[in-house]
Design an enzyme around this catalytic site. Structure first.
Site, short mmCIF file in Angstrom:
data_model
loop_
_atom_site.label_atom_id
_atom_site.label_comp_id
_atom_site.label_asym_id
_atom_site.label_seq_id
_atom_site.Cartn_x
_atom_site.Cartn_y
_atom_site.Cartn_z
N PHE A 134 0.85 -1.19 0.00
CA PHE A 134 0.00 0.00 0.00
C PHE A 134 0.88 1.23 0.00
CE2 PHE A 134 -2.26 3.50 2.01
CZ PHE A 134 -3.42 3.52 1.26
N ASP A 219 9.27 2.70 1.84
CA ASP A 219 8.09 3.49 2.21
C ASP A 219 7.89 3.27 3.70
OD1 ASP A 219 5.57 4.37 2.88
OD2 ASP A 219 4.55 3.51 1.14
N LYS A 248 2.34 9.92 8.19
CA LYS A 248 1.67 9.52 9.43
C LYS A 248 2.36 10.11 10.68
CE LYS A 248 -1.09 5.84 7.62
NZ LYS A 248 -0.69 5.08 6.45
#
Ligand SMILES: *Cc1c(COP(=O)(O)O)cnc(C)c1O
Length: 392
Positions: A134, A219, A248
């Site tokens: 993702f 990532d 985040k």
């Protein structure tokens, strides 16, 4: 506080949401409009690394808002320069570009790898990514993602993202060719259900990409900023990637993300990359407060210790209740159920009285835990007690 709910019809429907409004948060707890409290082990989706409304972020926002909010990305500002310096001092990277979301940071990483391919690898543009990965919800990052079905929803995809398999070096090797510019992966696949890349795979990937003369991109939007017990997850494999993205946790709840790269890879030319809000002082001041807190002596060892504690307790719980087990890294963990009750458990946990519990089920047979990094033992125990009751 009024008990009548505001009308939500003017909000564009994108997902099912429960019929409640959260109005206040503090540390590990959220309160809804009726005053019911919820122990939060989702924390804005692994975002609020210091919990809800921590004083460090309140102060950073208030002080910076009173000084300077945004001089435009055409000028330097102090918080962004300080944060970039601190990130490079504490990682293997030399330069930072700030953005607002994880997807945007990954778009930047994709652009940088393609630019590098144009300049240094005869136009190579392919980025090998992993099945079930993702990387975000823009068209390019959805194309990079390996989520089943995502290749069709907004067809046609952006080309150039062949998919290999997690922890399977041969599946990566088989895809490398003259058009390959990079390999990109999450050190722990979060949305796929907390699936860690093992250290041997990460080491071998680093060796392979170096030997082939292509880039390695991590990532770390979900795994970075202490989530796995070290500042960045790549450190645990003893590797040095060429590019990393953060999101985040770096903003602790506000929109901030970052693209980091080694000097050798930084090849953007004027106008190649930008964005109205990139590196604005309001958000980067928050990033500095978050990074200072995470780097304070004792903070990361405590994340590690609490991660090990949660891991052990989840293992006991799994054994006791006849479930499969648990997995994860640091404070990003999942309980693997023997059935597909995940979504029903999440619903029942939220409905618990007098206090609810917020959990996440990225797959029907999984419960994911992504508490604040400063969650206490007592809060972990309380969560486990509530969960034990639910599993019975
Ligand atoms: C959440 C996430 C993203 C996307 O971040 P957004 O801020 O939602 O755009 C990208 N990569 C990983 C690994 C993530 O967990």
């Amino acid at each position: 506080m009024t008990t009548a709910l505001p009308d939500t019809n003017a909000l564009m429907w994108v997902t099912a949401r429960p019929d409640l409004f959260f109005v206040q948060g503090s540390g590990a707890w959220l309160s809804d409009q009726r005053g019911k409290r919820y122990l939060d082990f989702v924390q804005g989706w692994a975002v609020n690394c210091l919990g809800h409304c921590p004083p460090q972020i309140q102060n950073a926002l208030a002080q910076q808002a009173a000084r300077l909010i945004n001089p435009s990305p055409a000028f330097f500002n102090e918080p962004s320069a300080r944060l970039a310096q601190k990130l490079t001092e504490n990682s293997c990277f030399d330069r930072v570009f700030f953005a607002n979301t994880g997807a945007e940071a990954n778009e930047g990483a994709i652009k940088l790898a393609r630019k590098w391919g144009q300049k240094f690898r005869e136009g190579a543009y392919e980025i090998i990514t992993l099945e079930h990965s993702f990387h975000g919800r823009t068209i390019a990052t959805m194309s990079a993602s390996g989520k089943p079905g995502w290749d069709r929803i907004f067809a046609p995809q952006v080309p150039g993202f062949p998919k290999a398999r997690m922890n399977d070096l041969e599946s990566v090797e088989a895809l490398i060719g003259p058009q390959t510019a990079a390999v990109m992966l999450e050190p722990v696949q979060g949305e796929a259900g907390v699936i860690p890349a093992n250290s041997a795979f990460l080491k071998a990937l680093r060796e392979l990409t170096t030997a082939e003369g292509i880039l390695l991109i991590v990532d770390e939007v979900q795994t970075g900023m202490g989530r796995t017990g070290t500042l960045f997850a790549y450190e645990q494999a003893g590797i040095a990637p060429d590019i990393m993205t953060l999101g985040k946790g770096i903003g602790g709840g506000v929109p901030l993300s970052a693209l980091l790269a080694t000097e050798a890879v930084c090849c953007f030319e004027a106008g190649d990359q930008g964005g109205t809000y990139n590196g604005n002082p309001l958000m980067t001041a928050v990033g500095l407060a978050v990074l200072d807190t995470v780097l304070a002596p004792g903070f990361l060892p405590q994340v590690k210790a609490n991660g090990e504690y949660l891991s052990r307790q989840l293992q006991y719980l799994a054994e006791e209740m006849g479930h499969e087990g648990e997995r994860g890294s640091g404070l990003l963990r999942a309980l693997v159920l023997a059935d597909e009750r995940g979504p029903a458990l999440v619903e029942a946990a939220r409905r618990l009285e007098p206090e609810g519990l917020l959990l996440n089920s990225p797959r029907p047979n999984l419960i994911r835990f992504m508490p604040a990094l400063n969650v206490s033992r007592e809060e972990i125990d309380q969560m486990l007690e509530m969960l034990r009751g639910l599993l019975r």
